[in-house]
Motif scaffolding. Structure first.
Motif, PDB file in Angstrom:
ATOM      1  N   PRO A  56       0.896  -1.063  -0.026  1.00  0.00           N
ATOM      2  CA  PRO A  56       0.098   0.026  -0.038  1.00  0.00           C
ATOM      3  C   PRO A  56       0.915   1.456   0.035  1.00  0.00           C
ATOM      4  N   ARG A  57       1.965   1.335   0.724  1.00  0.00           N
ATOM      5  CA  ARG A  57       2.703   2.400   0.724  1.00  0.00           C
ATOM      6  C   ARG A  57       3.447   2.526  -0.781  1.00  0.00           C
ATOM      7  N   LEU A  58       3.904   1.772  -1.159  1.00  0.00           N
ATOM      8  CA  LEU A  58       4.621   1.958  -2.703  1.00  0.00           C
ATOM      9  C   LEU A  58       3.481   2.177  -3.650  1.00  0.00           C
ATOM     10  N   GLN A  59       2.114   1.752  -3.411  1.00  0.00           N
ATOM     11  CA  GLN A  59       1.102   2.023  -4.355  1.00  0.00           C
ATOM     12  C   GLN A  59       1.031   3.618  -4.246  1.00  0.00           C
ATOM     13  N   ARG A  60       0.861   4.103  -2.971  1.00  0.00           N
ATOM     14  CA  ARG A  60       0.526   5.571  -2.527  1.00  0.00           C
ATOM     15  C   ARG A  60       1.660   6.351  -3.467  1.00  0.00           C
ATOM     16  N   LEU A  61       2.777   5.818  -3.145  1.00  0.00           N
ATOM     17  CA  LEU A  61       4.025   6.667  -4.022  1.00  0.00           C
ATOM     18  C   LEU A  61       3.589   6.691  -5.465  1.00  0.00           C
ATOM     19  N   PHE A  62       3.554   5.775  -6.207  1.00  0.00           N
ATOM     20  CA  PHE A  62       3.306   5.747  -7.423  1.00  0.00           C
ATOM     21  C   PHE A  62       2.134   6.238  -7.751  1.00  0.00           C
ATOM     22  N   ASN A  63       0.890   6.275  -6.964  1.00  0.00           N
ATOM     23  CA  ASN A  63      -0.246   6.903  -7.434  1.00  0.00           C
ATOM     24  C   ASN A  63      -0.217   8.251  -7.383  1.00  0.00           C
ATOM     25  N   ARG A  64       0.841   8.590  -6.522  1.00  0.00           N
ATOM     26  CA  ARG A  64       0.832  10.337  -6.396  1.00  0.00           C
ATOM     27  C   ARG A  64       1.364  11.004  -7.447  1.00  0.00           C
ATOM     28  N   VAL A  65       2.292   9.906  -8.210  1.00  0.00           N
ATOM     29  CA  VAL A  65       3.164  10.309  -9.318  1.00  0.00           C
ATOM     30  C   VAL A  65       2.160  10.701 -10.703  1.00  0.00           C
ATOM     31  N   GLY A  66       1.293   9.775 -10.732  1.00  0.00           N
ATOM     32  CA  GLY A  66       0.811   9.872 -12.193  1.00  0.00           C
ATOM     33  C   GLY A  66       1.279   9.284 -13.187  1.00  0.00           C
ATOM     34  N   LEU A  67       1.629   7.930 -13.072  1.00  0.00           N
ATOM     35  CA  LEU A  67       2.665   7.150 -14.131  1.00  0.00           C
ATOM     36  C   LEU A  67       1.868   7.525 -15.456  1.00  0.00           C
ATOM     37  N   GLU A  68       3.060   7.663 -16.428  1.00  0.00           N
ATOM     38  CA  GLU A  68       2.758   7.767 -17.898  1.00  0.00           C
ATOM     39  C   GLU A  68       3.096   6.397 -18.475  1.00  0.00           C
ATOM     40  N   GLN A  69       2.684   5.955 -19.728  1.00  0.00           N
ATOM     41  CA  GLN A  69       2.749   4.612 -20.188  1.00  0.00           C
ATOM     42  C   GLN A  69       4.301   4.525 -20.346  1.00  0.00           C
TER      43      GLN A  69
END
Ligand code: SAH
Length: 236
Positions: free
Chosen positions: A209-222
């Motif tokens: 969940p912590r790693l997901q929160r980190l990546f979710n914050r970034v807004g990953l592009e393809q």
């Protein structure tokens, strides 16, 4: 842009709330209603409370689970009346409208609303990039479901009007990754972390969940996602 903005209602128990939500959406120029496992739908109470917005009800997408409603979305915002154990990035109603409109020109975005009694589960909230909290009385913070839909749809409509006036620049550089692609990346990441003994599956704690929160914050592009998947494959 409007077609890319979806309102997702999870396991709604009162069909009247579904109708009132449809009415709230239509007054604010929105039309894409997703119903995840509604208790009663279609229903006469929904039609009655829609008061002329029955076209929104007629074309509502009824799906079985949450993932189906958001798989192709590149931004998912969960509406929550309460703060939760693992704090997540929270926006207010105005920021929510701005974010939704900034992303909707590129692809589908979802605003997700919880059950009348229990709201959204922690697991569901952790699938979201942001949480939105409608600022209100701190001692009485739970709005009626359709009232919450109305407030957030109003802010989206205001942001759409501002956007039209400014022709606002887009937030992203490249095509945003979809929710489903990002979920596959999390799966891959988890498998790799287990394989290299960084993550103990018997004692995972809050690492994922912590790693997901980190990546979710970034807004990953393809393309960024492809690089990350490539790194994981190289590690393997
Ligand atoms: N009793 C539930 C709240 C249910 S209200 C709880 O304590 O969580 C139904 C839904 O309306 C919520 O799940 C949420 O999506 C939305 N909602 C209600 N009040 C809100 C608020 N102040 N800010 C954001 N969303 C809200």
């Amino acid at each position: 842009m409007q077609k890319n903005i979806r309102i997702v209602l999870l396991n709604t128990s009162h069909p009247g709330n579904i109708g009132a939500a449809a009415r709230a959406m239509k007054t604010m120029n929105l039309s894409q209603l997703y119903l995840v496992g509604p208790q009663y739908f279609p229903h006469a109470d929904a039609t009655a409370r829609a008061a002329g917005a029955d076209d929104i009800l007629a074309q509502a997408h009824v799906v079985e689970n949450f993932s189906q409603a958001i798989a192709d979305c590149q931004l998912v915002i969960g509406a929550s009346a309460r703060s939760r154990a693992l704090p997540w990035p929270v926006v207010d109603a105005r920021e929510c409208g701005e974010k939704v409109v900034a992303h909707a020109s590129q692809g589908p975005v979802a605003i997700v609303f919880g059950r009348e009694r229990e709201g959204l589960t922690n697991e569901e909230l952790q699938l979201c990039n942001y949480h939105v909290h409608i600022p209100c009385n701190v001692e009485y913070s739970s709005l009626n479901l359709a009232a919450a839909v109305q407030v957030l749809c109003y802010e989206i409509n205001v942001a759409m009007l501002v956007n039209k006036a400014n022709d606002a620049p887009q937030e992203a550089f490249d095509a945003p990754a979809s929710h489903a692609e990002i979920q596959r990346f999390y799966q891959h990441l988890e498998e790799t972390l287990v394989a290299i003994d960084f993550l103990d599956p018997n004692n995972p704690r809050q690492l994922m969940p912590r790693l997901q929160r980190l990546f979710n914050r970034v807004g990953l592009e393809q393309q960024e996602l492809n690089i990350l998947r490539g790194i994981l494959s190289a590690i393997e």
